[in-house]
Design a protein around this motif. Structure first.
Motif, mmCIF file in Angstrom:
data_model
loop_
_atom_site.group_PDB
_atom_site.id
_atom_site.type_symbol
_atom_site.label_atom_id
_atom_site.label_comp_id
_atom_site.label_asym_id
_atom_site.label_seq_id
_atom_site.Cartn_x
_atom_site.Cartn_y
_atom_site.Cartn_z
ATOM 1 N N TYR A 282 0.831 -1.210 0.000
ATOM 2 C CA TYR A 282 0.000 0.000 0.000
ATOM 3 C C TYR A 282 0.864 1.258 0.000
ATOM 4 C CZ TYR A 282 -3.734 -3.237 1.405
ATOM 5 O OH TYR A 282 -4.630 -4.268 1.460
ATOM 6 N N ILE A 283 1.920 1.242 0.807
ATOM 7 C CA ILE A 283 2.823 2.406 0.874
ATOM 8 C C ILE A 283 3.452 2.669 -0.485
ATOM 9 C CG2 ILE A 283 5.029 3.204 1.837
ATOM 10 C CD1 ILE A 283 4.219 1.703 4.439
ATOM 11 N N GLN A 284 3.913 1.597 -1.146
ATOM 12 C CA GLN A 284 4.545 1.762 -2.456
ATOM 13 C C GLN A 284 3.539 2.233 -3.498
ATOM 14 O OE1 GLN A 284 6.245 -2.166 -2.880
ATOM 15 N NE2 GLN A 284 8.199 -1.549 -1.967
ATOM 16 N N SER A 285 2.313 1.713 -3.436
ATOM 17 C CA SER A 285 1.258 2.130 -4.370
ATOM 18 C C SER A 285 0.914 3.595 -4.168
ATOM 19 C CB SER A 285 0.023 1.255 -4.174
ATOM 20 O OG SER A 285 -1.011 1.656 -5.031
ATOM 21 N N ASP A 286 0.787 4.012 -2.894
ATOM 22 C CA ASP A 286 0.476 5.418 -2.597
ATOM 23 C C ASP A 286 1.577 6.340 -3.093
ATOM 24 O OD1 ASP A 286 -1.851 4.597 -1.397
ATOM 25 O OD2 ASP A 286 -1.084 4.752 0.659
ATOM 26 N N LEU A 287 2.826 5.888 -2.942
ATOM 27 C CA LEU A 287 3.953 6.703 -3.389
ATOM 28 C C LEU A 287 3.916 6.906 -4.904
ATOM 29 C CD1 LEU A 287 6.640 8.131 -2.810
ATOM 30 C CD2 LEU A 287 7.779 5.909 -3.003
ATOM 31 N N ILE A 288 3.588 5.840 -5.635
ATOM 32 C CA ILE A 288 3.500 5.947 -7.096
ATOM 33 C C ILE A 288 2.400 6.930 -7.494
ATOM 34 C CG2 ILE A 288 2.861 4.665 -9.182
ATOM 35 C CD1 ILE A 288 4.300 2.228 -7.919
ATOM 36 N N ASN A 289 1.263 6.855 -6.803
ATOM 37 C CA ASN A 289 0.166 7.788 -7.099
ATOM 38 C C ASN A 289 0.563 9.231 -6.815
ATOM 39 O OD1 ASN A 289 -1.634 5.819 -7.978
ATOM 40 N ND2 ASN A 289 -2.389 5.407 -5.900
ATOM 41 N N GLU A 290 1.273 9.454 -5.696
ATOM 42 C CA GLU A 290 1.712 10.798 -5.347
ATOM 43 C C GLU A 290 2.695 11.335 -6.382
ATOM 44 O OE1 GLU A 290 3.257 10.735 -1.397
ATOM 45 O OE2 GLU A 290 1.405 9.931 -0.553
ATOM 46 N N LEU A 291 3.615 10.471 -6.824
ATOM 47 C CA LEU A 291 4.574 10.900 -7.846
ATOM 48 C C LEU A 291 3.857 11.253 -9.148
ATOM 49 C CD1 LEU A 291 7.466 8.311 -7.282
ATOM 50 C CD2 LEU A 291 7.555 10.768 -6.830
ATOM 51 N N GLY A 292 2.851 10.441 -9.492
ATOM 52 C CA GLY A 292 2.067 10.720 -10.707
ATOM 53 C C GLY A 292 1.372 12.066 -10.631
ATOM 54 N N THR A 293 0.863 12.387 -9.450
ATOM 55 C CA THR A 293 0.204 13.682 -9.255
ATOM 56 C C THR A 293 1.214 14.814 -9.383
ATOM 57 O OG1 THR A 293 -1.413 12.663 -7.783
ATOM 58 C CG2 THR A 293 -1.175 15.055 -7.652
ATOM 59 N N LEU A 294 2.400 14.623 -8.807
ATOM 60 C CA LEU A 294 3.423 15.672 -8.840
ATOM 61 C C LEU A 294 3.877 15.978 -10.261
ATOM 62 C CD1 LEU A 294 5.660 14.705 -5.771
ATOM 63 C CD2 LEU A 294 4.319 16.792 -6.035
ATOM 64 N N VAL A 295 4.046 14.933 -11.075
ATOM 65 C CA VAL A 295 4.528 15.162 -12.454
ATOM 66 C C VAL A 295 3.372 15.311 -13.435
ATOM 67 C CG1 VAL A 295 6.687 13.944 -12.028
ATOM 68 C CG2 VAL A 295 4.745 12.683 -12.944
ATOM 69 N N LYS A 296 2.129 15.235 -12.881
ATOM 70 C CA LYS A 296 0.908 15.443 -13.670
ATOM 71 C C LYS A 296 0.816 14.471 -14.842
ATOM 72 C CE LYS A 296 0.888 20.327 -12.397
ATOM 73 N NZ LYS A 296 0.954 21.722 -12.858
ATOM 74 N N SER A 297 1.212 13.223 -14.563
ATOM 75 C CA SER A 297 1.146 12.210 -15.616
ATOM 76 C C SER A 297 1.120 10.826 -14.988
ATOM 77 C CB SER A 297 2.343 12.349 -16.567
ATOM 78 O OG SER A 297 2.292 11.340 -17.553
ATOM 79 N N LYS A 298 -0.002 10.417 -14.422
ATOM 80 C CA LYS A 298 -0.097 9.115 -13.780
ATOM 81 C C LYS A 298 0.013 7.972 -14.784
ATOM 82 C CE LYS A 298 -2.828 10.559 -9.797
ATOM 83 N NZ LYS A 298 -4.051 10.335 -9.002
ATOM 84 N N GLY A 299 -0.453 8.217 -16.005
ATOM 85 C CA GLY A 299 -0.468 7.151 -17.011
ATOM 86 C C GLY A 299 0.906 6.835 -17.564
ATOM 87 N N GLN A 300 1.783 7.858 -17.638
ATOM 88 C CA GLN A 300 3.123 7.645 -18.202
ATOM 89 C C GLN A 300 4.176 8.144 -17.214
ATOM 90 O OE1 GLN A 300 2.751 9.694 -22.027
ATOM 91 N NE2 GLN A 300 2.548 7.694 -23.037
#
Length: 878
Positions: free
Chosen positions: A707-725
């Motif tokens: 869960y922690i790793q999944s949340d981190l990936i989502n947060e990074l996607g939000t920061l770079v404004k590109s969750k899909g890529q």
């Protein structure tokens, strides 16, 4: 008579006298808070003497590998200087547990020495306990009478309490003893002075070979002696000394136990044994220490900075130091002695051969590391010598010598040797003061005061029922108070217990002890020899009542998941990396697991993924546990059960199987692997040479990690404004960052070039020496050293530069001189930087041509640089 023949004769004789020959216990001890190493043959039988365990056999004998690094005649720093003391040695012993006593023990010893081995009776002496007024003990007339059948009166010698009353420790089983000594002098010497005058006088040729201990008392914490309900015999004979006697040698080191190793040392070093006292001592030290180190590693103890590991590291470094100092061996050599050692002792102790590759790797890397430490220490010592000679001092501070020893591992005797060559000495009193202060700190940190056990009810042996029950009714059979780190705690022993005691890597259970009146917290559960000890900070008010012992089920089940996961991990490691993988240690905690194993390179990410997949596949397969609790050890080995080196196993063992994973194990486990749920590896690191460590989680903790790793990936996607890529976006950011960094580097280089030219233009000339003393701009403060060396390279002739700067709010100074100016003797970078560092409330050091300093007072930076310019001018004009 060869050494292996002597050992076999001992076994054959005692087997013929109804003794069961048992294997040597590991030299490295576990579950004994009073000892780190087996220092006598009796250690593995302590629980029988203490009454905690019934003997399987009333008469036993063995050859026990022992380690002594302190105590009577066994100071580590003295080993190798004489002919008969060692760190690691073999002790031949026979025991009687409530069967025969003094007369029979003496009869057996005499018969073996004189009839079986043919030792000259006239050379033998026996000491007996002369009595002691303090303990109100009379002379041991029983032993004296038994000896009188074999020895004349003058060969039976009264011995003091120090020499002839054996005690396990400050408390515990003890009793008088009778030592057998032998006079190895030639006939002329024996006639000129009788041997009885030299017994226990440290004469190198009148030595003790066998000690017969008559265990008949128990020493209480208050010092009183209580007779034991059963009397025991515990004997120990030094194998190396016995071989010396039978082979007619002047030294233990001249026997076939040590000579093959000494010949190998001579071959590697190019120095002949017998060439000088110094080189002979060095060879004896190394020959002794390689045995200690190799056997310790086979028993699972790797060199480290803690407890038993530190002892082994210290012994290894002592051997390397002797080779370096006296035999000119400045490259790793110890591992090259293993073949000779295994040829000598491998037949009696096959674990040496089985673990040869690991021993080799560990020793080699430890040697290599310490040789670098020696080089570092010598460099530091040379600076100290230069400073002392410059100030015309003769005595080096003991605090400085202790820092070399404590921080850099540089031994005092080598420090003194190097200093003596320059006419300098160490303030020994200061050094000892620092050493004693460190020992006091260590003692205080580990200090535990233990009271006597108070027996409440008789019970033959506590039984662990925790494999089947999480709670049960119990009563307290004994308890005692302990004082640890200024805290009062209590240790309780029950008649039966569901609490698992820390062992096999698994932490001890916690829980409660309760009845209608009160609830007592159980903070931890440990093993002390064969006792299961429950630790609490509260003593029950009614010690005689019945309680309900309740284990913390959640923690136990989580620990069980991790323990089973450890077994599956072990199997997966062997499948992916190879059959050479063996467990070298583990920690099973309710929250995580740690597994140490033999492997000689980093485990790759792909291999880790394969291992993780195999474990999770076994979890999904929901493999049922196969458990056998009362299996003869030979049968367990036939089943393919893996035994761990360094662990002591009895004749009957417990096996745990999950499919084709079968191990000897006393820990708690799940009923089926599916209960583990999920397994994740969180890290892989090196522990020491040839040993790697995997840390992992299972069950709920593995879910949480996902869960922690999944949340981190989502947060990074939000920061770079590109969750899909996400990957592509991060690669683009890294590329942009690299381009910007390159541009910034270019700008900084231009800026540095301009600033450097400005400094060169500002240089003044004094007596033909170019002087730069300046505070550089903040942007360059972090590159003072680089800037200083560039100035040195670009200014021709004599030059000196003093540069000051601010780094993260703190002042920094760098001083650099041309080689020609250093050779002139007028200026020294180290002396200058130390003098001006006072203004910034700091200090520094370095080498005569370059030195640097840091400090606390930023406001003093300008005055420090100005002071430097004035000092330089004064020195040049002088």
């Amino acid at each position: 008579m060869r050494a292996k023949e002597v050992r076999q004769k001992f076994f054959d004789f005692f087997r013929a006298n109804q003794h069961v020959i048992v294997p040597s216990a590991p030299m490295v001890l576990k579950n004994d808070p009073t000892l780190m190493f087996t220092n006598a043959g009796m250690n593995q039988f302590k629980d029988i003497f203490l009454g905690n365990h019934k003997p399987e056999h009333l008469r036993v004998a063995n050859a026990q590998k022992c380690l002594r690094v302190s105590g009577k005649h066994n100071d580590l720093e003295e080993v190798g200087r004489d002919s008969y003391h060692h760190t690691m040695f073999e002790m031949l012993g026979n025991w009687s547990f409530g069967d025969y006593f003094k007369e029979k023990a003496i009869d057996l010893a005499w018969t073996f020495l004189t009839r079986e081995l043919g030792i000259d009776k006239s050379r033998l002496y026996a000491t007996i306990f002369e009595g002691d007024d303090t303990d109100k003990l009379a002379r041991d007339d029983e032993a004296a009478t038994a000896w009188a059948k074999y020895l004349p009166e003058k060969h039976i010698i009264n011995g003091s309490k120090k020499d002839n009353f054996w005690e396990m420790g400050d408390t515990g089983p003890c009793g008088p003893c009778s030592e057998i000594h032998i006079d190895l002098r030639d006939e002329y010497q024996r006639k000129s002075q009788p041997g009885y005058e030299l017994v226990n006088k440290d004469h190198p040729e009148v030595i003790e070979i066998w000690n017969l201990v008559f265990i008949q008392y128990n020493r209480k914490a208050d010092g009183t002696l209580i007779p034991l309900p059963q009397k025991h015999i515990d004997t120990g004979m030094g194998f190396e000394r016995l071989c010396r006697v039978l082979q007619g040698k002047k030294s233990n080191y001249d026997t076939d136990i040590f000579q093959p190793v000494i010949r190998q040392i001579s071959s590697i070093s190019g120095v002949e044994y017998g060439a000088s006292d110094e080189t002979d001592i060095a060879m004896r030290v190394i020959a002794d220490h390689i045995r200690t180190i190799a056997f310790s590693i086979t028993d699972g103890q790797l060199p480290s900075n803690n407890k038993a590991g530190y002892v082994i590291r210290r012994i290894l470094r002592r051997a390397v130091r002797y080779g370096y100092t006296f035999l000119n061996m400045n490259r790793p050599f110890m591992s090259g002695l293993l073949p000779a050692l295994i040829e000598t002792m491998g037949e009696a102790y096959p674990e040496l051969k089985a673990q040869q590759e690991l021993i080799d790797k560990v020793i080699y890397e430890e040697e290599e590391s310490f040789l670098k430490t020696l080089e570092t220490g010598i460099t530091l010592l040379n600076r100290i010598i230069e400073d002392m000679l410059g100030k015309n001092y003769k005595v080096v501070s003991g605090k400085v010598a202790f820092e070399l020893y404590d921080t850099y591992g540089f031994p005092l005797d080598l420090t003194e040797l190097i200093l003596s060559e320059k006419g300098l000495v160490v303030n020994r009193q200061e050094f000892e003061k620092e050493m004693n202060a460190q020992k006091a700190r260590a003692r205080n940190a580990a200090s535990v005061e233990t009271g006597d056990w108070i027996q409440l009810k008789e019970d033959d042996q506590e039984e662990f029922v925790g494999y089947d029950y999480f709670e049960t009714d119990v009563y307290i059979t004994r308890y005692r108070q302990i004082q640890a780190k200024n805290k009062t705690q209590y240790q309780l022993v029950f008649n039966i217990t569901p609490f698992y005691a820390e062992s096999g890597g698994q932490v001890g259970d916690t829980g409660v002890l309760k009845n209608e009146k009160e609830t007592i917290p159980i903070l931890d559960t440990k093993k002390e020899n064969d006792l299961i000890v429950h630790i609490t900070n509260k003593l029950p008010s009614d010690l005689g009542s019945t309680f309900r012992a309740v284990v913390d089920v959640s923690k136990r089940k989580n620990a069980a998941r991790n323990h089973t996961a450890t077994h599956l991990l072990h199997k997966a490691l062997r499948k992916v990396l190879g059959p050479h993988v063996e467990q070298r240690g583990s920690l099973v905690h309710p929250d995580y697991l740690r597994f140490d194993f033999s492997h000689f390179q980093k485990v790759s990410p792909d291999e880790l993924r394969q291992i993780e997949k195999l474990v999770n596949a076994d979890i999904r397969a929901n493999i049922k546990r196969e458990e056998h609790r009362e299996v003869p050890i030979d049968k367990a080995r036939e089943m393919g059960a893996i035994a761990l080196f360094g662990e002591k196993y009895g004749d009957v063992v417990r096996t745990i199987g999950f499919g084709d994973s079968i191990e000897l194990c006393g820990g708690t486990h799940v009923d089926a692997t599916g209960e583990i749920g999920f397994f994740r590896i969180v890290g892989e690191t090196a522990v020491s040479a040839g040993v790697r460590r995997i840390e992992a989680v299972s069950g709920e903790k593995a879910e949480e990690l996902s869960y922690i790793q999944s949340d981190l990936i989502n947060e990074l996607g939000t920061l770079v404004k590109s969750k899909g890529q996400l990957r592509k976006s991060i690669e683009n950011l890294l590329q942009q960052n690299a381009q910007l960094s390159k541009q910034l580097d270019g700008m900084m280089q231009n800026f540095l070039k301009i600033e450097k030219q400005s400094l060169i233009d500002s240089a003044s000339d004094e007596k033909g020496v170019k002087i730069i003393a300046s505070i550089v701009k903040p942007q360059l403060s972090g590159n003072l050293k680089d800037l200083a060396f560039q100035l040195r390279n670009e200014l021709s002739g004599d030059m000196i530069a003093v540069l000051g700067g601010e780094v993260k709010g703190k002042p920094q100074i760098a001083v650099i001189l041309s080689d020609s100016l250093v050779k002139s003797g007028k200026l020294n970078a180290v002396n200058l930087v130390r003098e001006i560092a006072v203004d910034i409330q700091g200090g520094g050091g370095g080498q005569p041509f370059f030195a640097s300093a840091g400090g606390k007072n930023l406001q003093g930076l300008a005055s420090a640089v100005d002071k430097a310019r004035k000092i330089i001018v004064e020195k040049l004009e002088a």
